[in-house]
Design an enzyme around this catalytic site. Structure first.
Site, PDB file in Angstrom:
ATOM      1  N   MET A  14      63.716  65.446  25.567  1.00  0.00           N
ATOM      2  CA  MET A  14      64.139  64.612  26.684  1.00  0.00           C
ATOM      3  C   MET A  14      65.272  65.243  27.484  1.00  0.00           C
ATOM      4  SD  MET A  14      63.596  60.695  25.742  1.00  0.00           S
ATOM      5  CE  MET A  14      64.929  60.451  24.595  1.00  0.00           C
ATOM      6  N   CYS A  15      64.946  66.248  28.230  1.00  0.00           N
ATOM      7  CA  CYS A  15      65.796  66.834  29.260  1.00  0.00           C
ATOM      8  C   CYS A  15      66.851  67.831  28.766  1.00  0.00           C
ATOM      9  CB  CYS A  15      66.496  65.771  30.097  1.00  0.00           C
ATOM     10  SG  CYS A  15      65.372  64.594  30.826  1.00  0.00           S
ATOM     11  N   GLY A  16      67.004  68.843  29.568  1.00  0.00           N
ATOM     12  CA  GLY A  16      68.048  69.823  29.318  1.00  0.00           C
ATOM     13  C   GLY A  16      68.942  69.921  30.547  1.00  0.00           C
ATOM     14  N   ARG A  45      63.154  71.548  26.276  1.00  0.00           N
ATOM     15  CA  ARG A  45      63.704  70.199  26.417  1.00  0.00           C
ATOM     16  C   ARG A  45      63.137  69.464  27.625  1.00  0.00           C
ATOM     17  NH1 ARG A  45      68.198  69.489  23.202  1.00  0.00           N
ATOM     18  NH2 ARG A  45      68.450  67.512  24.261  1.00  0.00           N
TER      19      ARG A  45
END
Lengths: 309, 225
Positions: A14-16, A45
Site C-alpha cells: 500500500m504505497c511507497g 509497494r
C-alpha cells in the site's frame, strides 16, 4: 509475512513515498535521477501509478498541464494563449504533461484561458517552482515517459501507489496539489475524508477527485491560506485528520513529514551534509551518496519534521 | 567463513542455502554482504550456525528463527525476528516496529532503540533493548521477558497476560491492565541473567517490573465457557 493482524496495518504494501531535499547545490542537476532511482525501488509497494513533484530553481510562474490527448490539446496552445496574453508563453511538453511558463502577474489569467481554450486539460500544479508529473503504470515506465532523470531542482517528492480508496487513474495518482507550490503525497487511508471534503467545499476549496489524499492536501492548503505555517497546519491536522497516514508535504522552500499517532505506516529519514532523504523503506535510500555515514532514523509519531532552504 | 553476496545470489538463493544447513554442518559461520535493506533475509533457519548480515535490513529479517545466531551489523526494518522459536538475534543498530512479535523462544537483543509495538503478542521470547521502546510495546504479551534499558513509550503492556516487563527509565504510560509490580529476589536474579545475555552493563536494582493486573475479561473464571 505471517499474516498477523498488525501486518495488515503496517504498510507492508500500500504505497511507497520518497523525498529528497538537497542542501548541496552541486547535486541539483542530479535531483531527478536520484529521485527516480528511489521511486523505482518502491515499485513493490505501489505498482498502479506513480508521480513526482519537482521544485526547480527559476523564479517564474508555472502551470503543469495534463491531457489524455496531448497531441490534440497541446498543439497550438502556446500561440492561442499568446494572442490572449499579448506574448506567447513557453510550453514544454513531456509526454502527457506540459509546463507552461508565464510572467508571475499573468498566472491566474493564463489559468483561466487554459480552462477556456482546452476544457479537457487538467491543471496538475501552479506556482513559481513546482512541476507535477503523474501517470498510471509502473514507476519505471512513468519515470522514463517524463524523462525524470533529466530534471534538476532543489527538492522533490515522489509516490508509488497501490490504490485502496479510489480508482487507478491519472487523477487518482499522487502527488496532489491544491495550492500554489504546495503538494502532498500520502501512504495510508483517511476515514473522515468525505465529511472533511464537504466542510472544505463550504470553505471554498475545489476538488477534482474522490480521493482521500486530495482532501488532506486541500486541508493543509486551507490552513495555510488562513495564515498557518506548514508546521502549524500539520499540527492542526493531527486533530482533524482521522486515519492512518504518513504524509510528505512539499512547499516552495522545502518539505515536511508527519506520521499519525499510531504510526503503522513506515517511514525512514536520512540526513547528511548534502541532503535530507525520506523513504517508506531504507531500501529506497541505499543508492544515495554517503548513505553509509548518514544519520538514519524513523520519524516519531505525531511529530512534525520540516526542512527548508 | 562462508560469504554470500545477496546481490549476486538473490534472496531465494541465500535463504535456500542457509535453510539447507544441518545440525552437524561444518559451515557454521556465514556472512551476508550487500544487504541493502532487502526483506526477509535469513528467515526460517534451523541449524546452530552463526550468520552476520552486513548493512541494514528490510522487513522480517531473521523471522521464524530456530537455533541460529543472527547478527545484523546495521539497523533492522519492521518485524525483525518475528515468531522466533529459539536461537539468538542481535541488532547492532535500531529496530523498526514490532520487533520480536509473537516470538515463542530464543533471545532478541537490540543495541539501539526499538520503535513501536516491540514484543507485541510475545509468547516466550526474551527481548533485551539497550535503548528505548516505542508505544504499544508488549501489547497482548503472553509469556517471556522484555527488558528496556531506556524509556518506554505510551501504553506499555496493554492487555498483557503473563509476560514480565523490566524498564530502567521512564514509562510514558501503562496500557490497560498493566501495573507496576514488586521486584522480588527471583526477578532480580532472572533480570541479572537477561542483562548478562543481552550484554548490558546495568544493575537489576535500577529497573522496575511491570506485568498484568489480571483484571480483564479473560482472567475472570465466570467468563469461561
Amino acid at each position: 509475512m505471517l499474516g498477523l493482524p498488525w501486518d495488515v496495518f503496517s504498510g507492508v504494501e500500500m504505497c511507497g513515498i520518497v523525498g529528497l531535499f538537497l542542501k548541496d547545490q552541486a547535486l541539483e542537476p542530479e535531483l531527478g535521477a536520484m529521485l527516480g532511482d528511489m521511486l523505482i525501488t518502491m515499485t513493490d509497494r505501489g505498482p498502479d501509478s506513480a508521480g513526482i513533484a519537482v521544485y526547480g530553481k527559476q523564479d517564474a510562474a508555472k502551470l503543469t498541464l495534463q491531457s489524455a490527448d496531448p497531441a490534440q490539446d497541446f498543439a497550438g496552445l502556446a500561440e492561442a494563449l499568446g494572442s490572449k496574453l499579448g506574448k506567447t508563453p513557453a510550453l514544454v511538453v513531456r509526454d502527457t504533461h506540459a509546463v507552461l511558463t508565464v510572467p508571475k502577474s499573468d498566472l491566474s489569467e493564463a489559468r483561466d484561458h487554459v480552462r477556456e481554450l482546452r476544457p479537457n486539460i487538467r491543471i496538475m500544479s501552479r506556482g513559481e517552482r513546482i512541476e507535477i508529473y503523474k501517470e498510471v503504470g509502473l514507476p519505471s515506465e512513468v519515470a522514463s515517459r517524463f524523462d525524470l532523470a533529466s530534471m534538476s531542482g532543489t527538492h522533490g517528492i515522489g509516490h508509488t501507489r497501490m490504490a485502496t480508496e479510489s480508482a487507478v487513474t491519472t487523477m487518482g495518482a499522487h502527488p496532489f496539489s491544491t495550492g500554489a507550490d504546495q503538494c502532498l503525497v500520502h501512504n495510508g487511508s483517511l476515514s473522515n475524508h468525505n465529511q472533511l471534503r464537504r466542510k472544505l467545499r463550504r470553505e471554498g476549496m475545489e476538488f477534482e477527485t474522490q480521493n482521500d489524499t486530495e482532501v488532506a492536501a486541500a486541508y493543509l492548503s486551507w490552513r495555510m491560506d488562513q495564515g498557518a505555517s506548514l508546521g502549524d497546519a500539520l499540527e492542526q491536522g493531527l486533530h482533524d485528520l482521522d486515519g492512518f497516514y504518513t504524509f510528505l508535504v512539499g512547499t516552495k522552500d522545502g518539505f515536511g513529514v508527519l506520521r499519525d499517532p499510531i504510526a503503522c505506516k513506515p517511514a525512514v529519514l536520512a540526513e547528511t551534509d548534502q541532503y535530507v532523504a525520506f523513504g517508506s523503506e531504507y531500501r529506497a535510500l541505499v543508492s544515495l551518496p554517503g548513505i553509509e555515514a548518514a544519520k538514519v532514523w524513523e520519524p516519531e509519531p505525531a511529530t512534525v519534521y520540516f526542512w527548508s532552504h | 567463513m562462508q560469504v554470500v553476496d545477496l546481490e549476486a545470489e538473490g534472496l531465494r538463493g541465500l535463504n535456500k542455502t542457509l535453510q539447507a544447513q544441518q545440525m552437524a554442518t561444518n559451515q557454521t559461520a556465514w556472512e551476508v554482504v550487500n544487504a541493502r535493506g532487502a526483506h526477509a533475509i535469513a528467515v526460517g533457519l534451523d541449524a546452530p550456525i552463526e550468520v552476520t548480515v552486513r548493512g541494514s535490513t528490510g522487513y522480517y529479517c531473521a523471522g521464524m528463527n530456530k537455533q541460529a545466531k543472527i547478527t545484523v551489523d546495521g539497523s533492522a526494518g519492521p518485524g525483525v525476528a518475528e515468531n522466533m522459536m529459539s536461537g539468538l538475534v542481535v541488532i547492532e543498530g535500531d529496530a523498526s516496529q514490532y520487533a520480536g512479535a509473537t516470538g515463542h523462544g530464543g533471545t532478541l537483543v537490540i543495541k539501539g532503540n526499538a520503535s513501536s509495538r516491540c514484543g507485541i503478542s510475545m509468547k516466550g521470547i526474551d527481548i533485551v533493548v539497550h535503548g528505548n521502546v516505542g508505544h504499544m510495546s508488549a501489547f497482548m504479551a503472553q509469556s517471556g521477558n522484555l527488558v528496556v534499558c531506556g524509556d518506554a513509550g505510551d501504553a506499555l503492556g496493554d492487555s498483557i497476560y503473563e509476560a514480565r516487563l523490566f524498564v530502567r527509565g521512564s514509562v510514558k504510560s501503562l496500557g490497560a491492565d498493566c501495573i507496576e509490580k514488586e521486584m522480588r529476589p527471583e526477578h532480580l536474579s532472572l533480570l541479572a541473567d537477561l542483562l548478562e545475555r543481552g550484554g548490558v552493563d546495568a544493575k537489576p536494582e535500577e529497573f522496575r517490573r511491570y506485568g498484568s493486573a489480571r483484571q480483564l475479561y479473560n482472567f475472570n473464571i465466570d467468563n469461561a465457557y
